[in-house]
Design an enzyme around this catalytic site. Sequence first.
Site, PDB file in Angstrom:
ATOM      1  N   LYS A   1       2.961  11.394   6.796  1.00  0.00           N
ATOM      2  CA  LYS A   1       2.162  11.213   8.002  1.00  0.00           C
ATOM      3  C   LYS A   1       2.742  11.938   9.211  1.00  0.00           C
ATOM      4  CE  LYS A   1      -0.249   7.044   6.494  1.00  0.00           C
ATOM      5  NZ  LYS A   1      -1.447   7.782   6.053  1.00  0.00           N
TER       6      LYS A   1
ATOM      7  N   ASP B   1       9.588   2.911   1.744  1.00  0.00           N
ATOM      8  CA  ASP B   1       8.397   3.691   2.056  1.00  0.00           C
ATOM      9  C   ASP B   1       8.173   3.609   3.566  1.00  0.00           C
ATOM     10  OD1 ASP B   1       5.868   4.659   2.581  1.00  0.00           O
ATOM     11  OD2 ASP B   1       4.930   3.720   0.845  1.00  0.00           O
TER      12      ASP B   1
ATOM     13  N   PHE C   1       0.864  -1.174   0.000  1.00  0.00           N
ATOM     14  CA  PHE C   1       0.000   0.000   0.000  1.00  0.00           C
ATOM     15  C   PHE C   1       0.902   1.225   0.000  1.00  0.00           C
ATOM     16  CE2 PHE C   1      -2.397   3.535   1.650  1.00  0.00           C
ATOM     17  CZ  PHE C   1      -3.570   3.451   0.915  1.00  0.00           C
TER      18      PHE C   1
END
Length: 401
Positions: free
Chosen positions: A255, A226, A141
């Site tokens: 984030k 990531d 994801f």
Amino acid sequence: MTTTERSIAAAEAHSAHNYHPLPIVVASAEGAWMTDVEGRRYLDMLAGYSALNFGHGNRRLIDAAKAQLERVTLTSRAFHHDRFADFCTQLAELCGMEMVLPMNTGAEAVETAVKTARKWGYRVKGVPDNQAKIVVARNNFHGRTTTVVSFSTDPEARADFGPYTPGFEIVPYGDLTALEAALTDNTVAVLLEPIQGEAGVLVPPPGYLAGVRELTRARDVLFIADEIQSGLGRTGRTFACEHEGVVPDMYVLGKALGGGVVPVSAVVSSSAVLGVHRPGEHGSTFGGNPLACAVALEVIAMLRTGEYQQRATELGDHLHAELGLLVGGGAVEAVRGRGLWAGVDIAPAHGTGRQISEKLMDLGVLVKDTHGSTIRIAPPLVITKEDLDWGLEQLRSVLRG
């Protein structure tokens, strides 16, 4: 209708159905707790998918944002501003890298990493035009843009959004043999999550990340990590790659970099990699804006103390010890994770992940389900042990029921 019901009905009527949120309407939050429009309090055990590592309304971050709001919030990248150089310098130092390319969202940063890897492949490695390949992992994801869903294996994220962007090869996560077989002379990068969050907090087998680093280095391929969810303290290290002593060629961050205050993301790498970009080839109006830089600089300062990494280690050890006791009792089939981050697989007889999440919400604890039977636990790193234990007791109560 209650205030909650009216608010949800209005949202359902006027917003596209891109999420399936739990039926709660938050009005305020502080630390690890949120309060809804009815005045009910909830323990946040999701932390905005790790965007809120430092808790809701963290005073240091709010003060940094307020101070910057009084000065200047946006210049665009048409001009320099006085927070930009410090942000890039300090983030590069935190990562042990040389250069930073700031964006806003995690998906933008992944897109930036893909573009960077391809450009590096053509200009530095010598891959023929339009032949660059990037290897990714199954169940990944990395966001929801058209390019990113082109290499997703999640039907919900991918279906009906074609035609898809070519240039990606998907291999099983954690399988070094499959990865090695996928590498060719035209491979420019391997893009991986050190821990797959959306897939259910999947931790790769020991030695996997080190093996990826060895293979990519031997084949002149960039290793892109990531760390949007796994980085910035969540696993007990600044970066999850550190658990195997691995330094990738490129970090993708987001984030928690914005402290849950503003969206901030970045690609961080060497000058040999990010130096391939020239003016006008890539950009973002809001990327690296003064407000974002001010908040991110405070995040970096907080991470430098090591306090949050230590809390994630200590509370994470406690979390996994307690969750481990649930395995084998019939309600929980497996628990995975690292640091203050866990995926809990619920036995089908006890309900779906969504049903367990709703029952926990009724008891004042907020988690989120994924892939049907799994719930994810990722509280803010500022949570107290007492609150964590209370949340775990509510989980035990739901599973007993």
